[in-house]
Write an enzyme that holds these catalytic residues in place. Structure first.
Site, mmCIF file in Angstrom:
data_model
loop_
_atom_site.group_PDB
_atom_site.id
_atom_site.type_symbol
_atom_site.label_atom_id
_atom_site.label_comp_id
_atom_site.label_asym_id
_atom_site.label_seq_id
_atom_site.Cartn_x
_atom_site.Cartn_y
_atom_site.Cartn_z
ATOM 1 N N SER A 187 -8.224 4.394 0.517
ATOM 2 C CA SER A 187 -7.889 5.740 0.055
ATOM 3 C C SER A 187 -7.141 6.610 1.042
ATOM 4 O O SER A 187 -6.760 7.742 0.707
ATOM 5 C CB SER A 187 -9.168 6.457 -0.389
ATOM 6 N N LYS A 233 -9.550 16.932 2.635
ATOM 7 C CA LYS A 233 -9.939 16.418 1.321
ATOM 8 C C LYS A 233 -11.168 17.171 0.816
ATOM 9 O O LYS A 233 -12.064 17.509 1.591
ATOM 10 C CB LYS A 233 -10.221 14.931 1.450
ATOM 11 N N SER A 283 -7.983 7.438 -3.090
ATOM 12 C CA SER A 283 -8.451 8.635 -3.772
ATOM 13 C C SER A 283 -7.942 9.937 -3.129
ATOM 14 O O SER A 283 -8.072 11.014 -3.714
ATOM 15 C CB SER A 283 -9.983 8.671 -3.773
#
Length: 454
Positions: free
Chosen positions: A179, A77, A155
């Site tokens: 997330s 990420k 997310s």
């Protein structure tokens, strides 16, 4: 079926493929102009990944395999520092920030384990939404109903799609209020949110110091356990599937099914019936603490207070560069006083003790990750009201486990060809190995590894 880490390692060991071949295939999918790669990845490490893959093949030929991840493509990420690269965190405001001087601790652990990091994945700006929309770098769509364009979940939006579309064998995400679990649920993957303190956050841009967790999205419970061992720096212990007759589960009677659509409701109920038929005990219990949480967090909670503490200078100096749907939530923390914050910390401590006492006699807590299937991207882009309503509903169940400081899996429990639904299997802090063992047992009963394309 999506390839598992174990299956790929067997192919590497038998000489049926090489790390370079796997890496080239992953990069080709990322670069495919007809695919989601340009929205899934914010940065792609073509040269570095190929060099690392060649090194892995050379070491394997010499009889050295560094870990079960050795030679396999992995995505991270874009809030983890990678030396020499700027950490954008899905934002425009950090686009021209100085490059990272060192790797985040978990990035270095992956490199030491021989993982091939193919790039950084897109995300909700500063990780502050469970939907995955990003106005700066685009929003990748989940594999299910791609023609309609369904949200990937956030997310860790790019993380989920990178695995579902075989651009990576595993992805590393973060989970502050769901997330990891939400993208796993919407992309038909297994996702593992560990107890937060088990995985170091050094070199990761924070959203909430108290709630942020770092974990994997992958094809199976075993895959997640392999990656979790690398991230946590612990010796790998293979999950031992618990027999159904030895399982005892609690299902909250409280709000976790409120607003559920018919598909999620029926799919979740079928999962429970399958567990019961296999001999597991499933009991509906009252958890009044869950109903108290919206009031406890009425001022914005730990996440708004702690996000404001990090962003207050930047958001004041450059407010127009933020996604307004993110900045409006961060700014809620401005009005939380130190007394409010200290009171919230104590309230959380008491709340955790009360919930843990109710769960003591059960192996895990079961609920849907999201009470609804993934909404259409265009519907949420078009309306602030629809965006915030969906965000609150989709984050609601996972957030309970973050506030608990617990650990949890998301397991696919839908029938192939239908909308993905994630079954959350959760427990208190430091019950991680038990939840992985329980998850392996559930996976054998209700599924937990889905075909490509969901």
């Amino acid at each position: 079926m999506l390839p598992t880490i174990r299956a790929l390692q067997e192919q590497l060991a038998q000489g049926k493929t090489t790390s370079l071949e796997l890496t080239e295939a992953a990069l080709a999918r990322i670069d495919d102009s007809n695919g989601e790669g340009r929205r899934v990845f914010t940065q792609v490490f073509h040269d570095e990944a190929r060099a690392a893959a060649r090194a892995a093949d050379t070491l394997r030929a010499a009889g050295l395999v560094r870990s079960p991840l050795d030679g396999l493509p992995v995505s991270v990420k874009d809030l983890f520092d990678v030396a020499g690269r700027v950490t954008w965190a899905g934002s425009a405001v950090l686009k021209n920030a100085p490059p990272a001087q060192a790797n985040a601790e978990i990035v270095q652990r992956l490199i030491n384990a021989g993982a091939i990091i193919v790039g950084k994945t897109n995300m909700t700006e500063f990780a502050f939404s469970g939907l995955g929309l990003n106005p700066h770098y685009g929003t990748p769509s989940s594999p299910w109903d791609r023609a309609a364009g369904r949200i990937p979940g956030g997310s860790s939006s790019g993380a989920g799609v990178s695995v579902a579309d075989q651009m990576a064998v595993a992805a590393i995400g973060t989970d502050t209020g769901g997330s990891i679990r939400i993208p796993s649920a919407f992309n038909g993957l297994v996702g593992f949110k560990p107890t937060a303190r088990r995985v170091p956050a050094d070199g990761a841009l924070p959203l909430s110091f108290s709630l942020d967790s770092i974990g994997p999205l992958a094809a199976s419970v075993e895959c997640c356990a392999i990656v979790d061992a690398v991230l946590s720096g612990q010796a790998y212990k293979a999950p031992k599937a618990v027999q159904a007759s030895n399982m005892r589960f609690a299902v909250p009677s409280s709000m976790v099914m409120e607003g559920a659509d018919d598909h999620v409701r029926s799919t979740f109920q079928q999962a429970l019936e399958s567990l019961k038929a296999a001999g597991a005990g499933v009991e509906t219990i009252d958890l009044p603490e869950f109903d108290q949480l919206p009031y406890i967090n009425r001022l914005g909670g730990l996440v708004c207070a702690e996000a404001w503490s990090w962003h207050r200078s930047l958001i004041t100096e450059r407010p127009d560069e933020y996604d307004p749907r993110v900045s409006s939530r961060i700014k809620r923390g401005k009005d939380i006083s130190s007394a409010d914050y200290i009171e919230l910390l104590q309230t959380r401590k008491n709340w955790i003790a009360s919930v843990e006492a109710r769960l003591r006699q059960y192996d895990a807590l079961l609920m849907p990750v999201s009470p609804v299937v993934a909404p259409k991207i265009q519907d949420l882009q078009a309306s602030d009201d629809a965006y915030f309503a969906a965000n609150g509903l989709i984050l609601r169940n996972p957030t309970l486990i973050n506030f608990l400081d617990g650990c949890a899996l998301s397991l696919p429990c839908h029938q192939p060809g239908t909308a993905p639904v994630g079954l959350m299997v959760a427990g208190p802090a430091m019950h991680d190995q038990h939840i992985l063992d329980i998850g392996a047992g559930i996976q054998a009963i209700v599924g937990g590894q889905t075909p490509c394309g969901v």
